[in-house]
Scaffold this motif. Structure first.
Motif, PDB file in Angstrom:
ATOM      1  N   ALA A 127       0.406  -1.604   0.204  1.00  0.00           N
ATOM      2  CA  ALA A 127      -0.090  -0.294   0.113  1.00  0.00           C
ATOM      3  C   ALA A 127       0.526   1.541  -0.268  1.00  0.00           C
ATOM      4  CB  ALA A 127      -0.491   0.312   1.307  1.00  0.00           C
ATOM      5  N   GLY A 128       2.243   1.009   0.481  1.00  0.00           N
ATOM      6  CA  GLY A 128       2.976   2.534   1.166  1.00  0.00           C
ATOM      7  C   GLY A 128       3.579   2.511  -0.654  1.00  0.00           C
ATOM      8  N   VAL A 129       4.266   1.775  -1.227  1.00  0.00           N
ATOM      9  CA  VAL A 129       4.439   1.849  -2.618  1.00  0.00           C
ATOM     10  C   VAL A 129       3.999   1.980  -3.487  1.00  0.00           C
ATOM     11  CG1 VAL A 129       6.242   0.390  -4.837  1.00  0.00           C
ATOM     12  CG2 VAL A 129       6.326   0.056  -1.971  1.00  0.00           C
ATOM     13  N   LYS A 130       2.405   1.223  -3.503  1.00  0.00           N
ATOM     14  CA  LYS A 130       1.717   1.846  -4.494  1.00  0.00           C
ATOM     15  C   LYS A 130       1.133   3.758  -4.974  1.00  0.00           C
ATOM     16  CE  LYS A 130      -3.361   1.311  -5.560  1.00  0.00           C
ATOM     17  NZ  LYS A 130      -3.943   0.189  -5.031  1.00  0.00           N
ATOM     18  N   VAL A 131       1.575   4.511  -4.176  1.00  0.00           N
ATOM     19  CA  VAL A 131       1.221   5.803  -4.188  1.00  0.00           C
ATOM     20  C   VAL A 131       2.440   6.716  -4.664  1.00  0.00           C
ATOM     21  CG1 VAL A 131      -0.398   5.707  -2.350  1.00  0.00           C
ATOM     22  CG2 VAL A 131       2.024   6.211  -1.930  1.00  0.00           C
ATOM     23  N   VAL A 132       4.228   5.935  -4.474  1.00  0.00           N
ATOM     24  CA  VAL A 132       4.953   6.356  -4.865  1.00  0.00           C
ATOM     25  C   VAL A 132       5.632   5.260  -6.292  1.00  0.00           C
ATOM     26  CG1 VAL A 132       5.027   7.701  -2.510  1.00  0.00           C
ATOM     27  CG2 VAL A 132       6.214   5.214  -3.741  1.00  0.00           C
ATOM     28  N   GLY A 133       5.279   4.584  -6.728  1.00  0.00           N
ATOM     29  CA  GLY A 133       5.460   4.071  -7.443  1.00  0.00           C
ATOM     30  C   GLY A 133       5.309   2.102  -7.689  1.00  0.00           C
ATOM     31  N   VAL A 134       5.839   1.947  -8.392  1.00  0.00           N
ATOM     32  CA  VAL A 134       6.045   0.315  -8.679  1.00  0.00           C
ATOM     33  C   VAL A 134       7.059   0.012  -7.675  1.00  0.00           C
ATOM     34  CG1 VAL A 134       4.472  -0.011 -10.230  1.00  0.00           C
ATOM     35  CG2 VAL A 134       7.493   0.082 -10.601  1.00  0.00           C
ATOM     36  N   SER A 135       7.460  -1.362  -7.271  1.00  0.00           N
ATOM     37  CA  SER A 135       8.254  -2.405  -7.089  1.00  0.00           C
ATOM     38  C   SER A 135       8.928  -3.560  -7.652  1.00  0.00           C
ATOM     39  CB  SER A 135       7.472  -3.136  -5.241  1.00  0.00           C
ATOM     40  OG  SER A 135       6.461  -4.252  -5.993  1.00  0.00           O
ATOM     41  N   ASP A 136       8.626  -3.886  -8.826  1.00  0.00           N
ATOM     42  CA  ASP A 136       9.384  -4.577  -9.852  1.00  0.00           C
ATOM     43  C   ASP A 136      10.346  -3.419 -10.401  1.00  0.00           C
ATOM     44  OD1 ASP A 136       6.914  -6.089  -9.340  1.00  0.00           O
ATOM     45  OD2 ASP A 136       6.396  -5.557 -10.372  1.00  0.00           O
ATOM     46  N   LEU A 137      11.211  -4.223  -9.979  1.00  0.00           N
ATOM     47  CA  LEU A 137      12.755  -3.632 -11.270  1.00  0.00           C
ATOM     48  C   LEU A 137      12.715  -4.551 -13.056  1.00  0.00           C
ATOM     49  CD1 LEU A 137      15.658  -3.736  -8.736  1.00  0.00           C
ATOM     50  CD2 LEU A 137      14.323  -1.446  -9.849  1.00  0.00           C
ATOM     51  N   PRO A 138      13.383  -3.913 -13.641  1.00  0.00           N
ATOM     52  CA  PRO A 138      13.462  -4.369 -14.700  1.00  0.00           C
ATOM     53  C   PRO A 138      14.180  -5.709 -14.722  1.00  0.00           C
ATOM     54  CG  PRO A 138      13.583  -2.097 -15.638  1.00  0.00           C
ATOM     55  CD  PRO A 138      13.604  -2.149 -13.779  1.00  0.00           C
ATOM     56  N   ALA A 139      13.618  -6.468 -15.742  1.00  0.00           N
ATOM     57  CA  ALA A 139      14.771  -7.674 -15.243  1.00  0.00           C
ATOM     58  C   ALA A 139      15.950  -7.694 -15.469  1.00  0.00           C
ATOM     59  CB  ALA A 139      14.159  -8.765 -16.682  1.00  0.00           C
ATOM     60  N   HIS A 140      16.316  -8.574 -14.344  1.00  0.00           N
ATOM     61  CA  HIS A 140      17.869  -8.543 -14.204  1.00  0.00           C
ATOM     62  C   HIS A 140      18.620 -10.083 -15.312  1.00  0.00           C
ATOM     63  CE1 HIS A 140      19.167  -4.890 -11.994  1.00  0.00           C
ATOM     64  NE2 HIS A 140      17.571  -5.333 -11.281  1.00  0.00           N
ATOM     65  N   PRO A 141      19.609 -10.091 -16.090  1.00  0.00           N
ATOM     66  CA  PRO A 141      20.145 -11.639 -16.376  1.00  0.00           C
ATOM     67  C   PRO A 141      19.856 -12.501 -15.466  1.00  0.00           C
ATOM     68  CG  PRO A 141      21.772 -10.047 -16.872  1.00  0.00           C
ATOM     69  CD  PRO A 141      20.619  -9.118 -15.884  1.00  0.00           C
ATOM     70  N   TRP A 142      20.358 -12.803 -13.797  1.00  0.00           N
ATOM     71  CA  TRP A 142      20.048 -13.127 -13.465  1.00  0.00           C
ATOM     72  C   TRP A 142      19.011 -13.781 -12.226  1.00  0.00           C
ATOM     73  CZ3 TRP A 142      18.886 -11.247  -8.493  1.00  0.00           C
ATOM     74  CH2 TRP A 142      19.146 -10.498  -8.251  1.00  0.00           C
ATOM     75  N   ARG A 143      18.031 -13.169 -12.664  1.00  0.00           N
ATOM     76  CA  ARG A 143      16.885 -13.565 -12.117  1.00  0.00           C
ATOM     77  C   ARG A 143      15.912 -14.722 -13.243  1.00  0.00           C
ATOM     78  NH1 ARG A 143      13.633  -8.315 -10.527  1.00  0.00           N
ATOM     79  NH2 ARG A 143      15.386  -7.920  -8.681  1.00  0.00           N
ATOM     80  N   THR A 144      15.328 -15.493 -12.842  1.00  0.00           N
ATOM     81  CA  THR A 144      15.242 -16.687 -13.376  1.00  0.00           C
ATOM     82  C   THR A 144      13.379 -16.735 -12.834  1.00  0.00           C
ATOM     83  OG1 THR A 144      15.435 -18.621 -11.530  1.00  0.00           O
ATOM     84  CG2 THR A 144      16.784 -18.129 -13.052  1.00  0.00           C
TER      85      THR A 144
END
Length: 144
Positions: A127-144
């Motif tokens: 709820a806190g993040v929703k009013v100021v942005g998002v919580s997902d970063l663009p994909a990183h090559p090491w993420r699966t």
């Protein structure tokens, strides 16, 4: 770039409102992109022990650019990040910490919440993040 004070306070207020709505008392911390404390609130009757946990959840989320619950999955025995919680003067690897990412996809800070179940902690942080942005970063090559 860092989360602004205006956004940090807006995130804390939105998180506080969510905590009140679900009838719980929380500690809510917002850190900037360097993991420095930007804003903090301890609601009346929130556990004193949750102060440190909220701050560490926010720092953990910004250090690794992912929700603390995701790090928790990776840090279980036998998984690739097992033992990571002992680094960086102590990390928190269960839900309640979320990165704050601006509209350009830049990590500008994080929020950490503690004081209830991990499900409630996560919901209040979201709820806190929703009013100021998002919580997902663009994909990183090491993420699966």
């Amino acid at each position: 770039m860092h989360v602004t004070m205006e956004h940090a306070l807006a995130a804390i207020e939105a998180a506080r409102k969510k905590a009140k709505k679900i009838d719980t008392q929380m500690c809510i911390a917002v850190v900037d992109s360097g993991a420095n404390l930007k804003a903090f609130l301890r609601m009346d009757d929130a556990w004193v022990g949750s102060i440190d946990i909220a701050i560490k959840k926010a720092k953990t989320a910004v250090f690794f650019g992912m929700p603390t619950g995701e790090i928790g999955k990776l840090s279980q025995p036998g998984n690739s990040l097992y033992g990571i919680e002992h680094s960086n003067d102590g990390l928190i690897t269960f839900p309640g910490g979320l990165p704050i990412v601006d509209e350009e996809g830049v990590l500008v800070g994080a929020i950490g919440v503690s004081g209830s179940t991990v499900e409630n902690d996560h919901a209040v942080a979201a709820a806190g993040v929703k009013v100021v942005g998002v919580s997902d970063l663009p994909a990183h090559p090491w993420r699966t």
